[in-house]
Design a protein around this motif. Structure first.
Motif, PDB file in Angstrom:
ATOM      1  N   GLU A  75      53.616   5.722 106.279  1.00 31.83           N
ATOM      2  CA  GLU A  75      54.782   6.568 106.012  1.00 31.83           C
ATOM      3  C   GLU A  75      54.381   7.818 105.231  1.00 31.83           C
ATOM      4  O   GLU A  75      54.892   8.905 105.479  1.00 31.83           O
ATOM      5  N   CYS A  76      53.472   7.661 104.270  1.00 34.06           N
ATOM      6  CA  CYS A  76      52.986   8.825 103.516  1.00 34.06           C
ATOM      7  C   CYS A  76      52.291   9.820 104.436  1.00 34.06           C
ATOM      8  O   CYS A  76      52.480  11.031 104.293  1.00 34.06           O
ATOM      9  N   LEU A  77      51.489   9.321 105.365  1.00 34.94           N
ATOM     10  CA  LEU A  77      50.792  10.212 106.294  1.00 34.94           C
ATOM     11  C   LEU A  77      51.787  10.966 107.170  1.00 34.94           C
ATOM     12  O   LEU A  77      51.609  12.154 107.443  1.00 34.94           O
ATOM     13  N   LYS A  78      52.860  10.289 107.602  1.00 36.97           N
ATOM     14  CA  LYS A  78      53.886  10.959 108.404  1.00 36.97           C
ATOM     15  C   LYS A  78      54.585  12.037 107.582  1.00 36.97           C
ATOM     16  O   LYS A  78      54.815  13.152 108.063  1.00 36.97           O
ATOM     17  N   LYS A  79      54.933  11.710 106.335  1.00 37.12           N
ATOM     18  CA  LYS A  79      55.602  12.684 105.470  1.00 37.12           C
ATOM     19  C   LYS A  79      54.701  13.886 105.215  1.00 37.12           C
ATOM     20  O   LYS A  79      55.153  15.032 105.266  1.00 37.12           O
ATOM     21  N   LEU A  80      53.432  13.620 104.929  1.00 33.22           N
ATOM     22  CA  LEU A  80      52.486  14.701 104.651  1.00 33.22           C
ATOM     23  C   LEU A  80      52.310  15.595 105.874  1.00 33.22           C
ATOM     24  O   LEU A  80      52.312  16.827 105.748  1.00 33.22           O
ATOM     25  N   ALA A  81      52.197  15.006 107.051  1.00 31.47           N
ATOM     26  CA  ALA A  81      52.050  15.796 108.275  1.00 31.47           C
ATOM     27  C   ALA A  81      53.279  16.675 108.495  1.00 31.47           C
ATOM     28  O   ALA A  81      53.158  17.844 108.878  1.00 31.47           O
ATOM     29  N   ALA A  82      54.464  16.128 108.226  1.00 31.04           N
ATOM     30  CA  ALA A  82      55.694  16.906 108.402  1.00 31.04           C
ATOM     31  C   ALA A  82      55.745  18.075 107.417  1.00 31.04           C
ATOM     32  O   ALA A  82      56.138  19.188 107.777  1.00 31.04           O
ATOM     33  N   ILE A  83      55.355  17.831 106.166  1.00 31.66           N
ATOM     34  CA  ILE A  83      55.360  18.893 105.156  1.00 31.66           C
ATOM     35  C   ILE A  83      54.369  19.991 105.529  1.00 31.66           C
ATOM     36  O   ILE A  83      54.686  21.181 105.443  1.00 31.66           O
ATOM     37  N   LEU A  84      53.165  19.601 105.959  1.00 28.62           N
ATOM     38  CA  LEU A  84      52.152  20.593 106.322  1.00 28.62           C
ATOM     39  C   LEU A  84      52.567  21.379 107.559  1.00 28.62           C
ATOM     40  O   LEU A  84      52.320  22.584 107.643  1.00 28.62           O
ATOM     41  N   LEU A  85      53.217  20.703 108.521  1.00 31.21           N
ATOM     42  CA  LEU A  85      53.704  21.407 109.705  1.00 31.21           C
ATOM     43  C   LEU A  85      54.783  22.414 109.323  1.00 31.21           C
ATOM     44  O   LEU A  85      54.789  23.545 109.808  1.00 31.21           O
ATOM     45  N   LYS A  86      55.674  22.018 108.431  1.00 29.15           N
ATOM     46  CA  LYS A  86      56.736  22.930 107.983  1.00 29.15           C
ATOM     47  C   LYS A  86      56.135  24.160 107.300  1.00 29.15           C
ATOM     48  O   LYS A  86      56.540  25.286 107.558  1.00 29.15           O
ATOM     49  N   LYS A  87      55.132  23.947 106.430  1.00 28.73           N
ATOM     50  CA  LYS A  87      54.478  25.079 105.766  1.00 28.73           C
ATOM     51  C   LYS A  87      53.810  25.996 106.779  1.00 28.73           C
ATOM     52  O   LYS A  87      53.874  27.220 106.664  1.00 28.73           O
ATOM     53  N   GLU A  88      53.163  25.390 107.781  1.00 25.82           N
ATOM     54  CA  GLU A  88      52.484  26.181 108.804  1.00 25.82           C
ATOM     55  C   GLU A  88      53.486  27.010 109.600  1.00 25.82           C
ATOM     56  O   GLU A  88      53.251  28.192 109.874  1.00 25.82           O
ATOM     57  N   LEU A  89      54.607  26.406 109.960  1.00 26.83           N
ATOM     58  CA  LEU A  89      55.635  27.138 110.709  1.00 26.83           C
ATOM     59  C   LEU A  89      56.226  28.262 109.873  1.00 26.83           C
ATOM     60  O   LEU A  89      56.472  29.357 110.378  1.00 26.83           O
ATOM     61  N   GLU A  90      56.474  28.008 108.579  1.00 22.01           N
ATOM     62  CA  GLU A  90      57.010  29.051 107.701  1.00 22.01           C
ATOM     63  C   GLU A  90      56.034  30.211 107.559  1.00 22.01           C
ATOM     64  O   GLU A  90      56.437  31.368 107.539  1.00 22.01           O
ATOM     65  N   GLU A  91      54.730  29.905 107.478  1.00 21.92           N
ATOM     66  CA  GLU A  91      53.723  30.963 107.388  1.00 21.92           C
ATOM     67  C   GLU A  91      53.693  31.782 108.678  1.00 21.92           C
ATOM     68  O   GLU A  91      53.557  33.006 108.630  1.00 21.92           O
ATOM     69  N   ASN A  92      53.829  31.118 109.821  1.00 23.71           N
ATOM     70  CA  ASN A  92      53.837  31.834 111.096  1.00 23.71           C
ATOM     71  C   ASN A  92      55.044  32.753 111.207  1.00 23.71           C
ATOM     72  O   ASN A  92      54.934  33.883 111.675  1.00 23.71           O
ATOM     73  N   VAL A  93      56.197  32.273 110.766  1.00 24.88           N
ATOM     74  CA  VAL A  93      57.403  33.100 110.812  1.00 24.88           C
ATOM     75  C   VAL A  93      57.272  34.282 109.878  1.00 24.88           C
ATOM     76  O   VAL A  93      57.601  35.421 110.247  1.00 24.88           O
ATOM     77  N   SER A  94      56.770  34.057 108.670  1.00 24.95           N
ATOM     78  CA  SER A  94      56.658  35.175 107.723  1.00 24.95           C
ATOM     79  C   SER A  94      55.620  36.196 108.181  1.00 24.95           C
ATOM     80  O   SER A  94      55.806  37.393 107.998  1.00 24.95           O
ATOM     81  N   SER A  95      54.533  35.732 108.805  1.00 19.49           N
ATOM     82  CA  SER A  95      53.528  36.698 109.298  1.00 19.49           C
ATOM     83  C   SER A  95      54.087  37.480 110.487  1.00 19.49           C
ATOM     84  O   SER A  95      53.792  38.658 110.647  1.00 19.49           O
ATOM     85  N   THR A  96      54.917  36.845 111.295  1.00 22.91           N
ATOM     86  CA  THR A  96      55.540  37.529 112.422  1.00 22.91           C
ATOM     87  C   THR A  96      56.510  38.590 111.924  1.00 22.91           C
ATOM     88  O   THR A  96      56.579  39.698 112.451  1.00 22.91           O
ATOM     89  N   GLU A  97      57.262  38.250 110.880  1.00 27.16           N
ATOM     90  CA  GLU A  97      58.230  39.216 110.318  1.00 27.16           C
ATOM     91  C   GLU A  97      57.515  40.403 109.693  1.00 27.16           C
ATOM     92  O   GLU A  97      58.013  41.520 109.721  1.00 27.16           O
ATOM     93  N   ARG A  98      56.350  40.163 109.090  1.00 25.59           N
ATOM     94  CA  ARG A  98      55.601  41.255 108.462  1.00 25.59           C
ATOM     95  C   ARG A  98      55.050  42.237 109.497  1.00 25.59           C
ATOM     96  O   ARG A  98      54.912  43.420 109.214  1.00 25.59           O
ATOM     97  N   THR A  99      54.739  41.748 110.694  1.00 23.93           N
ATOM     98  CA  THR A  99      54.171  42.617 111.726  1.00 23.93           C
ATOM     99  C   THR A  99      55.233  43.451 112.424  1.00 23.93           C
ATOM    100  O   THR A  99      54.899  44.403 113.106  1.00 23.93           O
TER     101      THR A  99
END
Length: 100
Positions: A75-99
């Motif tokens: 369960e911890c591994l699933k939670k961690l993967a979800a958190i890291l995926l969310k951070k990755e998606l947020e970084e992609n959105v913010s980099s897209t907005e900056r461009t």
């Protein structure tokens, strides 16, 4: 008398069956400890609570919902993967907005 109206928006999404985030075991600090809360003597005798720290990001997740340490680790591994995926998606959105 006055009538007040309001609207709201609800977004419903499907929970993904599998998250494609590769977690390297060397990047994880996995520790087990005694769970807290109700549960009788079994809780005080076993180290079933799991905490995983992702060293590169410093993200920490814990789980103690199951009586089995392996279930809590999964369960911890699933939670961690979800958190890291969310951070990755947020970084992609913010980099897209900056461009733009």
């Amino acid at each position: 008398t006055s009538v007040h109206t309001s609207t709201s928006v609800v977004l419903v999404t499907n929970k993904p069956d599998h998250i494609d985030i590769k977690l390297d075991e060397n990047d994880l600090d996995i520790s087990y400890m005694r769970a807290s809360g109700p549960g009788g003597q079994f809780v005080q005798r076993t180290n079933s609570k799991c905490r995983i720290v992702h060293k590169p990001t410093g993200t920490s997740v814990t789980n103690q919902t199951s009586r089995l340490a392996q279930d809590n680790k999964n369960e911890c591994l699933k939670k961690l993967a979800a958190i890291l995926l969310k951070k990755e998606l947020e970084e992609n959105v913010s980099s897209t907005e900056r461009t733009r």
